[in-house]
Each structure stands twice: as structure tokens, then as C-alpha cells.
Write a protein that holds these residues in place. Structure first.
Motif, mmCIF file in Angstrom:
data_model
loop_
_atom_site.group_PDB
_atom_site.id
_atom_site.type_symbol
_atom_site.label_atom_id
_atom_site.label_comp_id
_atom_site.label_asym_id
_atom_site.label_seq_id
_atom_site.Cartn_x
_atom_site.Cartn_y
_atom_site.Cartn_z
ATOM 1 N N CYS A 1 0.790 -1.238 0.000
ATOM 2 C CA CYS A 1 0.000 0.000 0.000
ATOM 3 C C CYS A 1 0.818 1.283 0.000
ATOM 4 C CB CYS A 1 -0.988 -0.008 1.167
ATOM 5 S SG CYS A 1 -2.251 -1.277 0.931
ATOM 6 N N GLU A 2 2.071 1.249 0.461
ATOM 7 C CA GLU A 2 2.863 2.468 0.369
ATOM 8 C C GLU A 2 3.302 2.652 -1.088
ATOM 9 O OE1 GLU A 2 6.393 2.669 2.779
ATOM 10 O OE2 GLU A 2 6.643 4.793 2.387
ATOM 11 N N ALA A 3 3.250 3.850 -1.580
ATOM 12 C CA ALA A 3 2.727 5.051 -0.964
ATOM 13 C C ALA A 3 1.210 5.165 -1.187
ATOM 14 C CB ALA A 3 3.434 6.260 -1.525
ATOM 15 N N PHE B 1 12.467 -1.374 12.874
ATOM 16 C CA PHE B 1 12.658 -0.046 13.486
ATOM 17 C C PHE B 1 11.578 0.944 13.044
ATOM 18 C CE2 PHE B 1 17.506 -0.995 13.719
ATOM 19 C CZ PHE B 1 17.289 -1.838 14.804
ATOM 20 N N HIS B 2 11.037 0.721 11.855
ATOM 21 C CA HIS B 2 9.943 1.577 11.393
ATOM 22 C C HIS B 2 8.750 1.545 12.355
ATOM 23 C CE1 HIS B 2 10.779 3.525 7.637
ATOM 24 N NE2 HIS B 2 10.946 2.433 6.918
ATOM 25 N N ASN B 3 8.645 0.473 13.154
ATOM 26 C CA ASN B 3 7.472 0.424 14.027
ATOM 27 C C ASN B 3 7.370 1.683 14.892
ATOM 28 O OD1 ASN B 3 5.127 -1.081 14.967
ATOM 29 N ND2 ASN B 3 6.177 -0.975 16.942
ATOM 30 N N LYS C 1 10.765 9.512 8.079
ATOM 31 C CA LYS C 1 10.793 8.113 8.517
ATOM 32 C C LYS C 1 11.933 7.330 7.866
ATOM 33 C CE LYS C 1 7.243 5.931 5.447
ATOM 34 N NZ LYS C 1 7.859 4.736 4.860
ATOM 35 N N GLU C 2 12.233 7.610 6.596
ATOM 36 C CA GLU C 2 13.225 6.782 5.910
ATOM 37 C C GLU C 2 14.662 7.143 6.293
ATOM 38 O OE1 GLU C 2 12.421 4.123 4.836
ATOM 39 O OE2 GLU C 2 10.312 4.323 4.260
ATOM 40 N N GLY C 3 14.980 8.423 6.307
ATOM 41 C CA GLY C 3 16.335 8.816 6.693
ATOM 42 C C GLY C 3 16.635 8.361 8.111
HETATM 43 N N1 TRP Z 1 8.729 1.837 3.236
HETATM 44 C C1 TRP Z 1 9.479 0.808 2.559
HETATM 45 C C2 TRP Z 1 10.810 0.783 3.242
HETATM 46 O O1 TRP Z 1 11.609 1.621 3.139
HETATM 47 C C3 TRP Z 1 9.649 1.099 1.110
HETATM 48 C C4 TRP Z 1 8.718 0.421 0.165
HETATM 49 C C5 TRP Z 1 8.433 -0.890 0.120
HETATM 50 C C6 TRP Z 1 8.041 0.993 -0.931
HETATM 51 N N2 TRP Z 1 7.604 -1.144 -0.941
HETATM 52 C C7 TRP Z 1 7.349 -0.021 -1.589
HETATM 53 C C8 TRP Z 1 7.932 2.273 -1.420
HETATM 54 C C9 TRP Z 1 6.609 0.208 -2.724
HETATM 55 C C10 TRP Z 1 7.173 2.504 -2.556
HETATM 56 C C11 TRP Z 1 6.502 1.502 -3.205
HETATM 57 O O2 TRP Z 1 11.112 -0.021 4.019
#
Ligand code: TRP
Ligand code: ZN
Length: 917
Positions: A122-124, A306-308, A325-327
């Protein structure tokens, strides 16, 4: 036509409506799925908008009810991307029923079919491909999800949170079907939703948190692959422990699930409690995965875990804040890697990827700050800049304020923002408030694109015993700033605030005690200099002899350091610097200087058989190769420095892993960035000649090291064993460059005797560059043995697509028709095509344009199928303007061909549009 719409950060407005709860019901049938969504919504007091606009793509609307009443067609507006209700009550329940076709979803965004079942990404903006929803990260809701599917085909039904009920379906047409309901106690944005209906095996384990919560950890994989899950689950438990120890952050759910899927656009996804991973970052067995694969699994598992906290508990207000969140999460997984693996090696590898991937991005047409002010397609902004440079920016804060203040800042960030969707400024503010350091100027790192250049000059005053470093910043505008200005959004530019970590070495290689002018006493031998001005001087007192400066230790800032090091100074640093990164960097600088001399000589028109160096090039190589490209430009001192370096691995305290890193010459891509006009053939030839020269000159040393580094006993991917293997395989790689019978035999025996995939691939990689019968025998036997193991087949494709042999481009085309290749599988495309474009510059940038044509063919074929993957391939054209006119002409031809393609995706249109400028 094909003009993607631009979205601006400045246009942000709060959502018109909020969603309190989502009740999803997803029924998977043969050929379609029906999704019923019940959204409990209310007006957002922070918004004045009255209309409710829901995002939706490729959804077939079957029913629409508001508070239980069906809405007539006149009550709403429906188009390709949205469903709009002109007006709504203050609070209401909106119910939609849509039909979707996951089996036809080749984009792998939303709900899609893969070999073993159905998965989501689902991201983004994939949730809008499942149901109508305000699909933006600042709308956070509590989700409850019920899945229905055939039980025999899809026995596993998963979603975020906790399982609350399950059962068999009853009634006509429901024979053999089952259902399960999951409830996530945490409010989350839709991009963190996930569900899975598949036939999978599961490996379970338990982790008890400091506060006594028992967490069930589960890894779900393709049936039959349970013997490849141990490392991933161990990595997960290590990550849980590390986040508690280092940041005091505990797991907050009872179930933490990782599901591996073979069709996945990226590495992995941090969906709350239900991570979905590319199999590449889960599956490993000594005979199928390399040491690097094992390390990557550690890092990706840690990253998603860690994203949690950094991403899920505190999320992004909008997609411009992606680096929030990513950096931060990359910074966290890097530190995890430094703690559990080797700090020096991990940091060196990080610097290498940053310079290989991010610096060119910052210098090219897609340049953007870690927080861009505009984008056309958000999927194009999951970049090295947002991720890797974003992590460097966090690291600079850490270096400037120190470990303790950083931890205080993290605590404050969570205390203030847990459960919120926030902006990068909120993070910086927490760090500023916790440390007391003014970070106003520092925020430029979030707004300015491009890699700054730090020009450092030194001056020694023997009489005054004073050593002065003058630091000047250069930060010319990039295409990003030019584009923004032309769109009426001129960006302010100014000097950066950054930490310059330094030390000074004396002639014996000892670290000098450092006292800056104005200070009462010496303060250690390493200093964090704060750089803020366009030009600044730092004066060190009581320096009795001119030292060698060790600048930018630990790669303390993502800049290009410009200091006029002599060859002697670099050799000195290479041997004595206490900073592992700078010891490595000194060797890289030395090699770069030599290679650039070689490139100049090779590129210059010359009579055939010409064997002498021009007078401005250092001469002195002890041995000469009988090739037309005699590396007379290799100074003997370099060869002996490399000999000492190799020997240092075997001295007490020597680290084979670090030596292995230091023996790897700067990549062709890195060298290309150092040139005004890139000559990929000369770069390739110079680098190869230097490798051959070192192999000849140091043959006995490499052979001895190779023999000495043999590992006996069972395989382990731990840092120590992997380090030895890495060095041994680097030695093998050099020896393979000799190309004589003895060295070829060594490579073949290495291949035949390999007891793990690391050694197998080292040999196969070398063989792939050799035009000998053993190459074909090895490639054939490898394929026969591994054709059922998808990830290993990927390695087989990649080793061929990155080969030096002149037939490579044709081989790649042939492999695209091989049964091993499948254009719908991203891993296959990345291994065969992207690796060719990004890691085989000699062939991709072939002067006849054959490499560009191959890339364009694939991009056009993929565009309608999977625009995200097509766009990633298109990015490999980024640096086309750095090449000569002939190559530029060929590249332009292909870029134009793509640009005018009918119905081009916004993903590729943005990349190609910016490349053509
Ligand atoms: N948030 C994910 C990560 O960095 C990145 C990600 C996974 C993503 N699948 C995606 C971003 C599909 C865009 C589209 O860990
Ligand atoms: Zn991430």
C-alpha cells in the motif's frame, strides 16, 4: 500528452474529514475480489472544506451507502481517480462495495496475486487500489479486517494486529471457504495496511520484551522453504533487543509477522505488525545466500522493525516528509549494522553506496533535497537522496549534539509526537530542544539539493607553531533549483551547518593532541569542527612540525572533500590513520589519482604500441604488462603500499574485512563522476590494467594470502568469518585477472570446491569475465543445479549481465528470452536489466547505442505492466549528459522514443521528462 501533474509541498491543506475506524471485508474469489469498507468518519475541525473526496483507482463501484442508506447517482461524483460527495453530515458511516481484479494487477501495488496467493503493497498510494479512501498519511484510523478465501488454496489469512475470530464459511457457493478477522489496536495511515491470503509455511519463535510482553515472531514463506528462515527470525529478535537497549523502544504488539513474497517492487514494507518482504531479504541458507545476502537480511529486517517506532507510531504528515521516517530509519539500521557486524566495514560500505548512487543523483536531472518541494509521482522519490542522504543528515545531528543529547532528542520526539503524523521540522525541533544547539541553519539540509564541496587548505607556520585549516563551502545550484525557479518557487541558498571531524598525524603516524587558538588546554586528538560559514579558519596551536590532516573522519558529512593531498600524505594516512574510514579513503584517493592518470593516457590519441608515459605522469612501476595499455602510470610506491596493506591483515589486530574493502578499487561509476566528459572505455581499461598490474606485481602475495585465509569448519555468516572470506575472494579476483593457465585453474577449483554461495559466486563472477570453456561449463552446471531456486537464478542472471565480455549486450537480450527470465518479476528485471544498466557502464554506455536501446526496449515493454519498475530502469539514463556527443545522441534518441510513447505512465514520464530537461 504524458505531462504528469506536479504536486507542491506549499499546497498542503489538512484533510477535510477524519476516519475513526475502518471495517474492511475482503472476499477473494476466482478472478476477482469484493471489498466492502465501512468508514466511520467525521468532519475535521481543522478544515473548512465541505466536500469529501475519496481516492480510488481501478475500482468497480457496486454499492455506496451513507448511514445505511443507498446514495443515488446524483449524490456523488465518480471519475478515474476519485469518488466525491459534495456534502456530508458532521459524523457518519460511509459504506462502499467495490470489485477489484487482483489477478490482473501487474503493478504490484494494492492487492495482487503472486505464486502462492494474494499479497498487498500500500505504500505510498496502493490502498486506493483496494477501496475508496482518503489515502494520505495524515488520516489515521483503527482498522479491523475480515478476509474470506478458499481454504485449501489459501489456508493462511493474515492482516495487521491481532487475530480476533475465524471460521468456516457456510451457505450456498461457499463450500470450502474460510474467513478470519484481524484487529489492529493502533490507529494508522492506510499505507500501513496489509493483508495476505496464501498457502505458506510458517516458522515461529517468541521474544519477551523488557517489560515482560511476550511477542510471537513468525516468518511466513513459500511451502518447503522453512530451512531458509532461521537467519531472518534471528535478525528480528536481535533487532528487538537492540532497539530496547539503544533507544528504549519496545515492541508494542503481541504478533509480529514477516511474510516473504517473490514478486515485490522494493526490498520490504513495514506494515504494522505484518511486514511484507521481498524473498531476497528473508530466505538464506549457506549454499543459496552469500555473506552479503546475510548482512542485507539483518539490515532490512532491522529497518522494517525499526519503522514500528520511526514511521508507524510517529508517521509522516505528507509524502514530502518521507525522509522523516526513511532517513531516520536508515540511520537506525546503519547503527544496528555497525553494532552487530563491524563498525568500520559497515560505514565504509555505506560511504561507497552513497557516493555511487546518491552523489550522481544529486548531480543529475532528478536532483532533489531530502525533502523535495514538489514531485509528479511519489514513487519516484524513494531515492538514494531521501534514504541515504537522509540518514547522513540524521547522522550529522548525532555527531553535532552527541550520543546522549541525541537519545534525549529521540525520547522527546516520541513524547511529543507518538500517534501523530508530523513533519521533518518536528524532528529537528525535538533534537534542538533536547540539546540546546540552534539547528535553524542546519535545516538547509532539508531544503537544498546538490552535494556541497568542502575546499580545505592548510598552512603551517613553523615559527609560530601554528597549523591553520581554511574551510570553504561551495554549493552551486542544481537542476532542481533551476526548475523550482522557473516554476516561480525560487529556493533560497546558503552555507550549510555541518560537523567536520578531524585529527592530525605526525611524521611517525601518531595522533597529535589538539588545542584550538583560544582554548586553555588540549582537548583530545580528534575534534568535531563546526562548519557554518562560507569560509572559516581553524587554528591549532603548539604544532611543532607540519602534520598530515585526517579530514572528514567517519565521513562526518555528505560532502565532496577537496584537499590537495600529496601521494606521500595519502600513503601515510593509509598506513597510520586511526580512523578506519579515512584509512580506506586514503587508499581510494591514491587509486583514483592513479586511475585518472591512466584514463588520460588511454583516452589520448597515441601511436599504436606507444608505451611511455607523458612527462607529467608519475612513472615507476616495477613490472609492465605486455598489453598495448601498459600501466606505466602506476607508481611503484602504490604497489608497495598495496603489498603492505595486504600484509597488515595478518598482523596482530589486523582486520581482513577492512583490508578487503581497501583492496577494492574505486568503481567505474565513481571514476566517471570525477570526469568532465566521461570516457567509459578508458575508465574500464585503466581500472582493468591497474588490477592486472597489481595481480602481476603481487602474485605471490595474493597466492599466499589466498592459501592462508582458507576457512575450515562449518559456515557462519558472522563478521569475522565473512571478513576472511571477503579478503580471500578479493585475492582470487586479482589472481583471476592474470588469465594464464594456472590462475584459470585456481578459479575453476575455487568454483568446484566452494562449500557456500559466497565462494561459489566469487568464482562464478570471475569466470563470467573469462572467455574460456570453463565459463560455460560452470554457468550451465550452476543453472542446472539451481533452476528451481528463484533467488539463485537471479544471481546467475546478474553475473552474466555484469560481465565484461564483448558479447554481454547480446547475451542479455538472449537471456530475456530464456525460461529463467520473467519480465513480470521485479527481481528478475533488476538482476538482468537494471544490473546491466547500472553496474556494467562499459556495455550500457557502448558508443553504438546498443545498451541504451536495450534499456529503452525494456522500459517500454514494462511501462504499462509495472511503471514503478520501468521508472527505476529509466533512472539509469540520469547521467547521459556527462558523455560525449556521440553517446549523448544515442541516449537522446532512446529517451525521446520513450517520451513520445502513447499512454506513458506518470512514473516514467517524470524521469524521462526531467532527463531531457
Ligand atoms: N517503506 C518501505 C521501506 O523503506 C519502502 C517500500 C516498500 C516501498 N515497498 C514499496 C515504497 C513500494 C514505494 C513503493 O522499508
Ligand atoms: Zn523504510
Amino acid at each position: 500528452m504524458n505531462a504528469p501533474q506536479t504536486i507542491y509541498l506549499k499546497d498542503y491543506t489538512p484533510p477535510s474529514h477524519l476516519v475513526d475506524t475502518v471495517e474492511l471485508d475482503i472476499a477473494i474469489h476466482r478472478g476477482f475480489a469484493r471489498v466492502t469498507a465501512r468508514l466511520a468518519m467525521r468532519r475535521n475541525p481543522a478544515s473548512s472544506a465541505s466536500a469529501l473526496r475519496l481516492d480510488g483507482e481501478e475500482l468497480h463501484l457496486e454499492a455506496l451507502r451513507l448511514d445505511g442508506r443507498s446514495l443515488p447517482e446524483s449524490a456523488y461524483q465518480l471519475d478515474e481517480t476519485s469518488l466525491t460527495l459534495a456534502d456530508t453530515p458532521d459524523a457518519f458511516v460511509l459504506e462502499t462495495v467495490v470489485r477489484i481484479e487482483p489477478d490482473k494487477n501487474t503493478q504490484l501495488s494494492g492487492l495482487y496475486r503472486s505464486k502462492d496467493g494474494y499479497f498487498t503493497q500500500c505504500e505510498a498510494q496502493g490502498f486506493r487500489r483496494i477501496t475508496f479512501y482518503p489515502d494520505r498519511p495524515d488520516v489515521m484510523a483503527k482498522f479491523r479486517c475480515t478476509l474470506h478465501a478458499d481454504k485449501a488454496s489459501f489456508p493462511i489469512l493474515l492482516s495487521n494486529g491481532n487475530p480476533v475470530a475465524q471460521g468456516e464459511e457456510s451457505g450456498d457457493g461457499n463450500e470450502g471457504r474460510h474467513w478470519a478477522t484481524w484487529e489492529d489496536p493502533f490507529a494508522k495511515p492506510a499505507y500501513l495496511f496489509a493483508c495476505v491470503a496464501a498457502k505458506l509455511d510458517v516458522l515461529e519463535d517468541y521474544y519477551t520484551t523488557t517489560s515482560g510482553r511476550r511477542v510471537r515472531c513468525a516468518v511466513y514463506v513459500e511451502p518447503g522453504k522453512l530451512d531458509q528462515c532461521d537467519h531472518a527470525i534471528a535478525a528480528l529478535k536481535k533487532s528487538m533487543k537492540w532497539d530496547e537497549d539503544v533507544f528504549g523502544l519496545e515492541m508494542d504488539l503481541e504478533h509480529y509477522m514477516i511474510v516473504a513474497v517473490g514478486d515485490f517492487n522494493m526490498g520490504a514494507m513495514e506494515n504494522k505488525g505484518l511486514n511484507i518482504f521481498n524473498t531476497k531479504y528473508v530466505l538464506a541458507r549457506p549454499d543459496t545466500a552469500t555473506d552479503t545476502d546475510y548482512q542485507n537480511i539483518d539490515r532490512v529486517v532491522a529497518h522494517e522493525y525499526f519503522h514500528n517506532w520511526t514511521g508507524n507510531r510517529v508517521t509522516c504528515r505528507d509524502w514530502f516528509q518521507l525522509s522523516l521516517k526513511e532517513g531516520l530509519t536508515v540511520f537506525r539500521d546503519q547503527n544496528f549494522g555497525m553494532d552487530v557486524h563491524s563498525a568500520g566495514v559497515t560505514r565504509i560500505q555505506e560511504v561507497r553506496t552513497l557516493r555511487a548512487a546518491q552523489y550522481p543523483e544529486d548531480a543529475g536531472p532528478m536532483a532533489h533535497p531530502i525533502r523535495p518541494a514538489s514531485y509528479a509521482e511519489i514513487n519516484n522519490f524513494y531515492t538514494a537522496t531521501v534514504y541515504e542522504k537522509g540518514a547522513e543528515v540524521i547522522r550529522m545531528i548525532y555527531t553535532l549534539i552527541g550520543k546522549q543529547a541525541f537519545r534525549k532528542g529521540m525520547d522527546l520526539y516520541f513524547a511529543r509526537h507518538d500517534g501523530q503524523a508530523v513533519c521533518c521540522e518536528d524532528f529537528v525541533a525535538a533534537m534542538q530542544d533536547a540539546s540546546g544547539l540552534d539547528l535553524t541553519q542546519f535545516q538547509r539540509w532539508y531544503n537544498q539539493a546538490g552535494t556541497p564541496r568542502l575546499v580545505v587548505k592548510s598552512e603551517f607556520d613553523a615559527a609560530a607553531k601554528r597549523y591553520t585549516l581554511t574551510v570553504t563551502q561551495q554549493y552551486p545550484a542544481t537542476p532542481y533549483e533551476e526548475r523550482m525557479a522557473s516554476e516561480g518557487l525560487p529556493q533560497e541558498r546558503g552555507p550549510y551547518h555541518l560537523p567536520l571531524v578531524i585529527g592530525l598525524l605526525d611524521a611517525a603516524g601518531k595522533e597529535l593532541p589538539l588545542r584550538l587558538a583560544g582554548e586553555a588546554a588540549v582537548q583530545g586528538t580528534q575534534r568535531v569542527l563546526t562548519v557554518r560559514e562560507d569560509t572559516q579558519t581553524f587554528v591549532f596551536e603548539e604544532i611543532t612540525a607540519e602534520p598530515v590532516p585526517s579530514l572528514l573522519r567517519g565521513f562526518s558529512a555528505p560532502v565532496i572533500l577537496d584537499y590537495d593531498y600529496s601521494e606521500a600524505a595519502l600513503t601515510h594516512l593509509m598506513a597510520h590513520d586511526t580512523d578506519a574510514v579515512n584509512r580506506w579513503e586514503a587508499g581510494q584517493r591514491l587509486a583514483t589519482g592513479i586511475l585518472m592518470n591512466g584514463v588520460r593516457m588511454l583516452a589520448a590519441p597515441r601511436p599504436t604500441g606507444w608505451k611511455e608515459a607523458p612527462s607529467d605522469v608519475e612513472v615507476g612501476a616495477a613490472t609492465f604488462l605486455p598489453t598495448p595499455w601498459e600501466p606505466a602510470w602506476v607508481p611503484a610506491s602504490y604497489t608497495s603500499a598495496i603489498r603492505s596493506l595486504l600484509a597488515s591483515a595478518f598482523t596482530p589486530g589486523g582486520d581482513p574485512a577492512l583490508v578487503a574493502e581497501a583492496l577494492v578499487l574505486p568503481s567505474e561509476t565513481y571514476l566517471a563522476e570525477q570526469m568532465e566528459v566521461v570516457d567509459p572505455d578508458a575508465i574500464h581499461a585503466a581500472r582493468l590494467a591497474l588490477r592486472q598490474h597489481l595481480a602481476q606485481a603481487l602474485r605471490a602475495d595474493f597466492e599466499a594470502a589466498y592459501a592462508r585465509l582458507a576457512i575450515h569448519g562449518p559456515y557462519s555468516p558472522d563478521g569475522e568469518q565473512a571478513g576472511k572470506r571477503a579478503l580471500r575472494n578479493v585475492c582470487l579476483g586479482y589472481l583471476a585477472e592474470l588469465g594464464d593457465e594456472a590462475s584459470n585453474a585456481l578459479v575453476v577449483s575455487h568454483y568446484e570446491q566452494a562449500a557456500n554461495m559466497t565462494d561459489t559466486m566469487a568464482a562464478l563472477g570471475a569466470l563470467a569475465n573469462l572467455d574460456i570453456a570453463a565459463r560455460h561449463t560452470a554457468l550451465d552446471s550452476f543453472y542446472t543445479r539451481w533452476k528451481a531456486e528463484a533467488l539463485v537464478v537471479d544471481k546467475w542472471l546478474q553475473v552474466q549481465s555484469t560481465s565484461r565480455l564483448p558479447t554481454t549486450t547480446a547475451d542479455v537480450r538472449a537471456l530475456m528470452a530464456h525460461e529463467a527470465f520473467d519480465i513480470r518479476n521485479p527481481n528478475k528485471v533488476y538482476s538482468l536489466v537494471r544490473a546491466f544498466c547500472a553496474a556494467n557502464p562499459k556495455h550500457f554506455h557502448a558508443a553504438d547505442g546498443s545498451g541504451y536501446r536495450l534499456a529503452a526496449d525494456v522500459i517500454l515493454q514494462l511501462d504499462s505492466m509495472n511503471p514503478q519498475v520501468a521508472s527505476r530502469i529509466a533512472r539509469t539514463f540520469d547521467r547521459w549528459r556527462k558523455f560525449d556527443d556521440t553517446r549523448q545522441g544515442k541516449a537522446r534518441e532512446q529517451l525521446e522514443r520513450i517520451r513520445v510513447h502513447d499512454g506513458l505512465s506518470s512514473d516514467v514520464a517524470e524521469v524521462v521528462g526531467k532527463a531531457l530537461g
